[in-house]
Design a protein around this motif. Structure first.
Motif, PDB file in Angstrom:
ATOM      1  N   SER A  36      39.861  44.864  29.276  1.00 34.84           N
ATOM      2  CA  SER A  36      40.710  43.893  29.965  1.00 34.84           C
ATOM      3  C   SER A  36      41.509  43.070  28.971  1.00 34.84           C
ATOM      4  O   SER A  36      40.951  42.605  27.965  1.00 34.84           O
ATOM      5  CB  SER A  36      39.838  42.960  30.819  1.00 34.84           C
ATOM      6  OG  SER A  36      40.556  41.815  31.234  1.00 34.84           O
ATOM      7  N   TYR A  92      39.929  39.417  29.758  1.00 30.98           N
ATOM      8  CA  TYR A  92      38.484  39.256  29.612  1.00 30.98           C
ATOM      9  C   TYR A  92      37.870  40.106  28.508  1.00 30.98           C
ATOM     10  O   TYR A  92      36.663  40.042  28.287  1.00 30.98           O
ATOM     11  CB  TYR A  92      37.791  39.583  30.939  1.00 30.98           C
ATOM     12  CG  TYR A  92      37.938  38.518  32.002  1.00 30.98           C
ATOM     13  CD1 TYR A  92      37.057  37.441  32.070  1.00 30.98           C
ATOM     14  CD2 TYR A  92      38.958  38.582  32.946  1.00 30.98           C
ATOM     15  CE1 TYR A  92      37.168  36.467  33.057  1.00 30.98           C
ATOM     16  CE2 TYR A  92      39.084  37.610  33.936  1.00 30.98           C
ATOM     17  CZ  TYR A  92      38.185  36.559  33.981  1.00 30.98           C
ATOM     18  OH  TYR A  92      38.314  35.596  34.959  1.00 30.98           O
ATOM     19  N   TYR A 151      44.913  50.647  26.753  1.00 34.21           N
ATOM     20  CA  TYR A 151      43.694  49.844  26.704  1.00 34.21           C
ATOM     21  C   TYR A 151      42.723  50.323  25.643  1.00 34.21           C
ATOM     22  O   TYR A 151      42.083  49.513  24.958  1.00 34.21           O
ATOM     23  CB  TYR A 151      43.037  49.805  28.085  1.00 34.21           C
ATOM     24  CG  TYR A 151      43.711  48.794  28.964  1.00 34.21           C
ATOM     25  CD1 TYR A 151      43.310  47.463  28.970  1.00 34.21           C
ATOM     26  CD2 TYR A 151      44.805  49.152  29.754  1.00 34.21           C
ATOM     27  CE1 TYR A 151      43.955  46.517  29.737  1.00 34.21           C
ATOM     28  CE2 TYR A 151      45.464  48.209  30.529  1.00 34.21           C
ATOM     29  CZ  TYR A 151      45.038  46.897  30.513  1.00 34.21           C
ATOM     30  OH  TYR A 151      45.684  45.965  31.258  1.00 34.21           O
ATOM     31  N   SER A 187      40.108  51.524  32.323  1.00 32.68           N
ATOM     32  CA  SER A 187      41.118  50.462  32.282  1.00 32.68           C
ATOM     33  C   SER A 187      40.951  49.600  33.536  1.00 32.68           C
ATOM     34  O   SER A 187      40.379  50.046  34.529  1.00 32.68           O
ATOM     35  CB  SER A 187      42.525  51.066  32.268  1.00 32.68           C
ATOM     36  OG  SER A 187      42.697  51.919  31.163  1.00 32.68           O
ATOM     37  N   PRO A 188      41.480  48.380  33.528  1.00 33.98           N
ATOM     38  CA  PRO A 188      41.463  47.560  34.739  1.00 33.98           C
ATOM     39  C   PRO A 188      42.592  47.996  35.676  1.00 33.98           C
ATOM     40  O   PRO A 188      43.167  49.066  35.491  1.00 33.98           O
ATOM     41  CB  PRO A 188      41.702  46.153  34.192  1.00 33.98           C
ATOM     42  CG  PRO A 188      42.587  46.392  33.009  1.00 33.98           C
ATOM     43  CD  PRO A 188      42.138  47.698  32.409  1.00 33.98           C
ATOM     44  N   ALA A 241      34.098  42.289  39.052  1.00 38.02           N
ATOM     45  CA  ALA A 241      35.261  43.057  38.610  1.00 38.02           C
ATOM     46  C   ALA A 241      35.416  44.390  39.334  1.00 38.02           C
ATOM     47  O   ALA A 241      36.521  44.769  39.738  1.00 38.02           O
ATOM     48  CB  ALA A 241      35.176  43.283  37.101  1.00 38.02           C
TER      49      ALA A 241
END
Length: 250
Positions: free
Chosen positions: A108, A111, A170, A6-7, A75
């Motif tokens: 994301s 993104y 996510y 996950s971000p 990222a």
């Protein structure tokens, strides 16, 4: 093998970066389109959608408004939450970062799917957000696009294995859409007074540590990931099965 992460909500666009060959996100145009639509949301609406304070709503409204002009950063070096504290990219050597570029992907909300060296701009848009242009929620807006891209990238790997280190929120963007890929869900537990327990902060860090361990040791065979032993974790064979692995912390 691809490890999915996950971000992070927390970002770091300040610390110095090593020399890097930055790449362009596959869904860069989609990200700009989403940001442009989100720029039409009021600060109050953003606060309600994201469950954030007025101060953070103001910050993110400004980010969406100014999105095309914001600075960019790879990222893996931009995300700074618990998962990425565990990953410790700043201490990973050049070969490890190159391995991550080939074998780590980050889901994301803005993104879609990111490689570690894909350049991103500051944002906050969680995959579970119940908003999207012409859709009721963000996962509907993305549809099958993220999964299609991930399947294409998995096709380059004969084993077609996903090591799922992402959160449920996510992973929902690709769940049930990866065709014949083998997906291994990983969970982290530690001793508690009533038996093994889940501790969110520690589990998030462990997800990052496992992805880092894979890159540090250049692991390409998923079964070798059972040897992960950072921070006292050990594979618990008795509580695992073929596609759900548990790691216990000593």
């Amino acid at each position: 093998m691809i490890a999915l992460l996950s971000p992070a909500k927390t970002l770091d666009f300040e610390r110095a970066l090593p020399p890097l060959d930055v790449t362009t996100p596959h869904f860069a145009e989609e990200a700009c389109s989403l940001a442009k639509s989100a720029a039409n949301l009021s600060q109050k609406k953003l606060a309600e959608l994201m469950h954030i304070s007025p101060r953070l709503a103001k910050l993110n409204a400004e980010r969406f408004r100014d999105f095309p002009d914001l600075p960019e950063r790879p990222a893996l070096f931009a995300f700074a939450g618990d998962v990425y504290t565990g990953f410790e990219v700043d201490t990973l050597d050049e070969a490890g970062v190159a391995f991550a570029q080939d074998h780590v992907r980050m889901l994301s909300g803005l993104y879609g799917l990111l490689r570690p060296l894909d350049a991103i701009r500051p944002y906050r848009l969680e995959m579970g957000t119940r908003w999207a242009p012409r859709h009721k929620k963000l996962t509907d807006w993305w549809g099958d696009r993220i999964a299609d891209l991930l399947r294409t990238q998995l096709a380059q790997d004969e084993a077609k294995v996903v090591l799922n280190l992402a959160s449920q929120e996510y992973y929902a963007a690709v769940a049930g859409k990866l065709g014949d890929a083998r997906v291994i869900d990983v969970e982290f537990r530690e001793p508690g007074p009533d038996g093994p327990r889940f501790v969110s902060f520690n589990a998030k860090r462990a997800r990052g540590m496992m992805a880092r361990w894979m890159c540090e040791h250049h692991i390409i065979k998923v079964d070798d990931m059972r040897g992960f032993d950072s921070d006292g974790y050990r594979f618990d064979a008795d509580e695992s099965d073929a596609n759900r692995w548990r790691f216990m912390r000593a």
